[in-house]
Each structure stands twice: as structure tokens, then as C-alpha cells.
Design a protein around this motif. Structure first.
Motif, PDB file in Angstrom:
ATOM      1  N   ARG A  27     127.627  67.117   6.288  1.00 20.96           N
ATOM      2  CA  ARG A  27     127.967  66.453   5.025  1.00 20.96           C
ATOM      3  C   ARG A  27     126.797  65.625   4.510  1.00 20.96           C
ATOM      4  O   ARG A  27     126.905  64.419   4.290  1.00 20.96           O
ATOM      5  N   THR A  28     125.699  66.264   4.285  1.00 21.53           N
ATOM      6  CA  THR A  28     124.496  65.532   3.911  1.00 21.53           C
ATOM      7  C   THR A  28     124.601  64.905   2.521  1.00 21.53           C
ATOM      8  O   THR A  28     123.871  63.958   2.227  1.00 21.53           O
ATOM      9  N   GLU A  29     125.485  65.417   1.688  1.00 21.34           N
ATOM     10  CA  GLU A  29     125.631  64.838   0.345  1.00 21.34           C
ATOM     11  C   GLU A  29     126.203  63.429   0.407  1.00 21.34           C
ATOM     12  O   GLU A  29     126.118  62.685  -0.567  1.00 21.34           O
ATOM     13  N   SER A  30     126.764  63.054   1.537  1.00 22.62           N
ATOM     14  CA  SER A  30     127.370  61.728   1.688  1.00 22.62           C
ATOM     15  C   SER A  30     126.512  60.757   2.488  1.00 22.62           C
ATOM     16  O   SER A  30     126.952  59.655   2.801  1.00 22.62           O
ATOM     17  N   LEU A  31     125.297  61.152   2.808  1.00 26.71           N
ATOM     18  CA  LEU A  31     124.429  60.275   3.601  1.00 26.71           C
ATOM     19  C   LEU A  31     124.114  58.988   2.855  1.00 26.71           C
ATOM     20  O   LEU A  31     123.793  59.014   1.666  1.00 26.71           O
ATOM     21  N   TYR A  32     124.177  57.884   3.564  1.00 26.08           N
ATOM     22  CA  TYR A  32     123.870  56.574   2.983  1.00 26.08           C
ATOM     23  C   TYR A  32     122.558  56.038   3.533  1.00 26.08           C
ATOM     24  O   TYR A  32     121.635  55.756   2.791  1.00 26.08           O
ATOM     25  N   ALA A  75     114.979  66.902   0.421  1.00 27.81           N
ATOM     26  CA  ALA A  75     115.149  68.351   0.267  1.00 27.81           C
ATOM     27  C   ALA A  75     115.390  69.024   1.611  1.00 27.81           C
ATOM     28  O   ALA A  75     116.104  70.023   1.694  1.00 27.81           O
ATOM     29  N   LYS A  76     114.800  68.479   2.662  1.00 26.34           N
ATOM     30  CA  LYS A  76     114.947  69.050   3.999  1.00 26.34           C
ATOM     31  C   LYS A  76     115.991  68.320   4.824  1.00 26.34           C
ATOM     32  O   LYS A  76     116.253  68.703   5.964  1.00 26.34           O
ATOM     33  N   ASN A  77     116.573  67.258   4.273  1.00 27.42           N
ATOM     34  CA  ASN A  77     117.540  66.443   5.029  1.00 27.42           C
ATOM     35  C   ASN A  77     116.973  66.047   6.386  1.00 27.42           C
ATOM     36  O   ASN A  77     117.626  66.190   7.427  1.00 27.42           O
ATOM     37  N   THR A  78     115.766  65.558   6.346  1.00 28.74           N
ATOM     38  CA  THR A  78     115.057  65.206   7.575  1.00 28.74           C
ATOM     39  C   THR A  78     114.493  63.797   7.457  1.00 28.74           C
ATOM     40  O   THR A  78     113.960  63.416   6.413  1.00 28.74           O
ATOM     41  N   VAL A  79     114.653  63.048   8.538  1.00 28.86           N
ATOM     42  CA  VAL A  79     114.100  61.704   8.646  1.00 28.86           C
ATOM     43  C   VAL A  79     112.951  61.741   9.651  1.00 28.86           C
ATOM     44  O   VAL A  79     113.051  62.420  10.677  1.00 28.86           O
ATOM     45  N   TYR A  80     111.896  61.007   9.357  1.00 24.47           N
ATOM     46  CA  TYR A  80     110.729  60.978  10.225  1.00 24.47           C
ATOM     47  C   TYR A  80     110.471  59.548  10.702  1.00 24.47           C
ATOM     48  O   TYR A  80     110.818  58.581  10.022  1.00 24.47           O
ATOM     49  N   LEU A  81     109.844  59.450  11.842  1.00 18.01           N
ATOM     50  CA  LEU A  81     109.335  58.168  12.329  1.00 18.01           C
ATOM     51  C   LEU A  81     107.895  58.399  12.769  1.00 18.01           C
ATOM     52  O   LEU A  81     107.647  59.015  13.798  1.00 18.01           O
ATOM     53  N   CYS A  96     118.115  59.104  16.738  1.00 16.78           N
ATOM     54  CA  CYS A  96     118.339  59.074  15.308  1.00 16.78           C
ATOM     55  C   CYS A  96     119.823  58.842  15.051  1.00 16.78           C
ATOM     56  O   CYS A  96     120.683  59.341  15.798  1.00 16.78           O
ATOM     57  N   LYS A  97     120.132  58.091  14.030  1.00 11.46           N
ATOM     58  CA  LYS A  97     121.531  57.814  13.650  1.00 11.46           C
ATOM     59  C   LYS A  97     121.669  57.978  12.147  1.00 11.46           C
ATOM     60  O   LYS A  97     120.776  57.592  11.397  1.00 11.46           O
ATOM     61  N   ALA A  98     122.777  58.558  11.730  1.00 13.35           N
ATOM     62  CA  ALA A  98     123.034  58.746  10.305  1.00 13.35           C
ATOM     63  C   ALA A  98     124.384  58.132   9.952  1.00 13.35           C
ATOM     64  O   ALA A  98     125.363  58.296  10.685  1.00 13.35           O
ATOM     65  N   ASP A  99     124.401  57.396   8.873  1.00  9.85           N
ATOM     66  CA  ASP A  99     125.633  56.754   8.407  1.00  9.85           C
ATOM     67  C   ASP A  99     126.003  57.259   7.018  1.00  9.85           C
ATOM     68  O   ASP A  99     125.133  57.365   6.149  1.00  9.85           O
ATOM     69  N   LEU A 100     127.278  57.511   6.852  1.00 14.94           N
ATOM     70  CA  LEU A 100     127.818  57.823   5.541  1.00 14.94           C
ATOM     71  C   LEU A 100     128.276  56.525   4.885  1.00 14.94           C
ATOM     72  O   LEU A 100     128.200  55.462   5.489  1.00 14.94           O
ATOM     73  N   ARG A 101     128.761  56.594   3.661  1.00 15.13           N
ATOM     74  CA  ARG A 101     129.191  55.379   2.967  1.00 15.13           C
ATOM     75  C   ARG A 101     130.462  54.802   3.569  1.00 15.13           C
ATOM     76  O   ARG A 101     130.799  53.642   3.299  1.00 15.13           O
ATOM     77  N   SER A 102     131.151  55.563   4.373  1.00 18.22           N
ATOM     78  CA  SER A 102     132.306  55.039   5.089  1.00 18.22           C
ATOM     79  C   SER A 102     132.461  55.817   6.376  1.00 18.22           C
ATOM     80  O   SER A 102     131.937  56.928   6.516  1.00 18.22           O
ATOM     81  N   GLY A 103     133.135  55.232   7.326  1.00 14.33           N
ATOM     82  CA  GLY A 103     133.356  55.898   8.594  1.00 14.33           C
ATOM     83  C   GLY A 103     132.281  55.576   9.611  1.00 14.33           C
ATOM     84  O   GLY A 103     131.343  54.812   9.346  1.00 14.33           O
TER      85      GLY A 103
END
Length: 117
Positions: A27-32, A75-81, A96-103
Motif C-alpha cells: 500500500r505504497t500510496e498510503s505511505l506517510y 517512483a521506486k518506492n525506495t528509501v536510502y540511507l 527500515c520502518k514504514a508508517d502509514l497515516r494510521s495504523g
């Protein structure tokens, strides 16, 4: 649901650089926002950096400020460090951790970074 896969860890020497990647799917469209955390042996997991997917704002732990850079490719839905001037104290498993706007947030499996002196 969100799935994360980290890559890019390895063994480097003090002073070297290394770039970690975190590919996000689902659900990458909901990434916060997305975070990088790390956990050294015998220590608690600690926050390293955060980036907000839409605006690109960033936050850093004081221990890495000026040495690490978090970025994202929407565009790649990728996070870098990008980690520079690595120190032995940076040795840890990086998550790596990903948070949506809820949940709840979602975690990757981690990638080992070892910095030798």
C-alpha cells in the motif's frame, strides 16, 4: 499491508561510506514517513533517521547528524540511507520502518553493518 526489504549492508573500515536501500511494496500510496533504526549487540533498538514521503522533510539522531543522509525515490518506492565517515560505533543491524497515516508501522528484516577499526 506493507513489505520492506533492506539491502546494502556489509563489512567496511572506519571512515568508509556505505549506502543502505529499503524497497517498499504494498500500500505504497498510503505511505506517510519511513525511518531507519539500528540495534547493536546488547543494546536497545535506536532511531537513526526519518523522511516524510510527500514533502521529503528529514529528521536525524544527533549521533549521525552530518554523517548520514536519508533520502527517498518516490517512483521506486525506495528509501536510502547514505552513511559516511563510518565509525566502529555504527556497527549494528539496520532496520527500515514504514508508517502509514494510521495504523501500526511495518518493519523490514534488517541488514548487518559492521565497521572495523
Amino acid at each position: 499491508q506493507i513489505q520492506l526489504v533492506e539491502s546494502g549492508g556489509g563489512l567496511v573500515q572506519a571512515g568508509d561510506s556505505l549506502r543502505l536501500s529499503c524497497a517498499v511494496s504494498g500500500r505504497t500510496e498510503s505511505l506517510y514517513f519511513s525511518d531507519w533504526y539500528r540495534q547493536a549487540p546488547g543494546k536497545e533498538r535506536e532511531f537513526v533517521a526519518r523522511i516524510f514521503w510527500e514533502a521529503g522533510n528529514t529528521v536525524y539522531a544527533s549521533s549521525v547528524q552530518g554523517r548520514f543522509t536519508i533520502s527517498r525515490d518516490n517512483a521506486k518506492n525506495t528509501v536510502y540511507l547514505q552513511m559516511s565517515r563510518l565509525e566502529p560505533e555504527d556497527t549494528a543491524v539496520y532496520y527500515c520502518k514504514a508508517d502509514l497515516r494510521s495504523g501500526p508501522g511495518y518493519w523490514g528484516q534488517g541488514t548487518q553493518v559492521t565497521v572495523s577499526s
